[in-house]
Design an enzyme around this catalytic site. Structure first.
Site, mmCIF file in Angstrom:
data_model
loop_
_atom_site.group_PDB
_atom_site.id
_atom_site.type_symbol
_atom_site.label_atom_id
_atom_site.label_comp_id
_atom_site.label_asym_id
_atom_site.label_seq_id
_atom_site.Cartn_x
_atom_site.Cartn_y
_atom_site.Cartn_z
ATOM 1 N N ASP A 103 0.948 -1.212 0.092
ATOM 2 C CA ASP A 103 -0.056 0.007 0.115
ATOM 3 C C ASP A 103 0.648 1.415 0.003
ATOM 4 O OD1 ASP A 103 0.821 -0.252 2.647
ATOM 5 O OD2 ASP A 103 -1.126 0.243 3.511
ATOM 6 N N ASP A 128 2.472 -9.969 3.783
ATOM 7 C CA ASP A 128 1.612 -9.559 4.782
ATOM 8 C C ASP A 128 0.044 -9.911 4.730
ATOM 9 O OD1 ASP A 128 3.902 -8.871 5.903
ATOM 10 O OD2 ASP A 128 3.393 -6.587 6.317
HETATM 11 O O1 F6P Z 1 5.657 -5.653 4.546
HETATM 12 C C1 F6P Z 1 6.496 -6.735 4.393
HETATM 13 C C2 F6P Z 1 7.403 -6.945 5.784
HETATM 14 O O2 F6P Z 1 8.153 -8.228 5.483
HETATM 15 C C3 F6P Z 1 6.788 -6.858 6.989
HETATM 16 O O3 F6P Z 1 6.138 -8.154 7.747
HETATM 17 C C4 F6P Z 1 7.911 -6.399 7.971
HETATM 18 O O4 F6P Z 1 7.497 -5.742 9.002
HETATM 19 C C5 F6P Z 1 8.459 -5.502 6.987
HETATM 20 O O5 F6P Z 1 8.282 -5.834 5.686
HETATM 21 C C6 F6P Z 1 10.032 -5.734 7.412
HETATM 22 O O6 F6P Z 1 10.856 -4.528 6.550
HETATM 23 P P1 F6P Z 1 12.283 -4.310 6.305
HETATM 24 O O7 F6P Z 1 12.732 -5.541 5.217
HETATM 25 O O8 F6P Z 1 12.397 -3.155 5.550
HETATM 26 O O9 F6P Z 1 12.963 -4.487 7.538
#
Ligand code: F6P
Length: 324
Positions: A103, A128
């Protein structure tokens, strides 16, 4: 329509490559040029483009990650950043943009589309599953299978040592991964952001579980859980209050984002990728493609972004019954 650009943005998700392939090959099928944009919306600003033909996407249907790379662009939030992006699109005569992401990426895409009258179609790609307008986002099914495989393995140690494990799964704001893997792996308890059972009830349930003769216990915790403690604090809290338990913590982390996409995710990505191109050909814009009642359908991006996702209450009920 002559030139379509495609990019992946936000967190990578297994199946994004299958979606890129579907977009590139649909473009070739309909004799439209396809331009891959590297590093998401940031790549639009920097003009990091490459023309992609059908053979450029060979064998990627089975690969995790995204060949186009991904990024979360801060610059695209600024009007200056978006103006630079528009200049690049104009230079390459791009008349349609497909954004594969979540989103945050759709919000940027929608503002951009309104500002410069560029047709934009979104394809939901995130593990997610927290997007309105589709029962499944690309990557969710694979992440579930990866996480459940890990939790099954943790169960082996939990039963061998009669331990309680807190297993943290991903899901920043949504409990879909936790709820589904929790049920699938037979977790004794599942903690999700959508339902805060509170610490006293958690203790009571764990006590009851021990008293019922269970020799191990798995509590699946969504990283966005609202119980007020992270998994490590939860572990300490339970050890203090229920000394009969030997507690351990396992954070599954980014392993849930990687790996070969499941067949479901590959097929979903293929269906949504073809539809996205066909919508641009029909002159449509500001829509997200998704799966609704097992059919490919569309939702206005505006609605997909602002919508509140909710978990299936029936799954919560089932998990309560089965963890007796
Ligand atoms: O939105 C997908 C996701 O994997 C979430 O589940 C998690 O909180 C976030 O991305 C982690 O983000 P990053 O890879 O930037 O740490």
């Amino acid at each position: 329509i002559k030139n379509i650009a495609v990019l992946t943005s936000g967190g990578d998700a297994p199946g994004m490559n299958a979606a890129i392939r579907a977009v590139v090959r649909s473009c070739a099928f309909y004799e439209i040029n396809c331009i891959g944009v590297f590093r998401g919306l940031q790549g639009l600003i920097e003009g990091d483009f490459k023309v992609l033909g059908p053979r450029d996407v060979k064998y990627i249907v089975s690969k995790g990650g995204t060949i186009l790379k991904s990024a979360r662009s801060k610059e695209f939030i600024t009007p200056e950043g978006r103006a630079k992006a528009y200049e690049n699109l104009k230079k390459h005569e791009i008349d349609g943009l497909i954004i594969i992401g979540g989103d945050g990426s759709f919000t940027g895409g929608l503002i951009f589309s309104k500002e410069f009258d560029i047709p934009v179609i979104g394809i939901p790609g995130t593990i997610d599953n927290d997007i309105v307008g589709t029962s499944h986002t690309i990557g969710f099914d694979t992440a579930l299978n990866t996480a459940i495989d890990a939790i099954d393995k943790i169960r082996d140690t939990a039963t061998s040592h009669k331990r309680l494990f807190f297993v943290e799964v991903m899901g920043r704001d949504a409990g879909h991964i936790a709820l589904n893997t929790g049920i699938g792996a037979g977790a004794e308890e599942i903690l999700i952001p959508e339902e805060n059972i509170g610490l006293p009830k958690l203790l009571e349930k764990l006590k009851r579980s021990k008293a019922s003769g269970k020799s191990s216990c798995i509590v699946v915790v969504s990283e966005g859980g609202k119980i007020g403690k992270n998994v490590f604090e939860l572990s300490e809290y339970v050890e203090e209050n229920l000394p009969e338990y030997d507690v351990r913590v396992s954070v599954l982390g980014h392993m849930q984002r990687g790996g070969a996409p499941s067949c479901f995710d590959r097929v979903l990505a293929s269906r949504l990728g073809v539809k996205a191109v066909e919508l641009l050909m029909l002159g449509k814009s500001q829509l997200m493609v998704g799966l609704i009642n097992d059919q490919v359908d569309t939702t206005p991006l505006e609605k997909a972004i602002k919508g509140e996702t909710s978990v299936d209450e029936e799954l919560i009920r089932i998990s309560d019954i089965l963890s007796i």
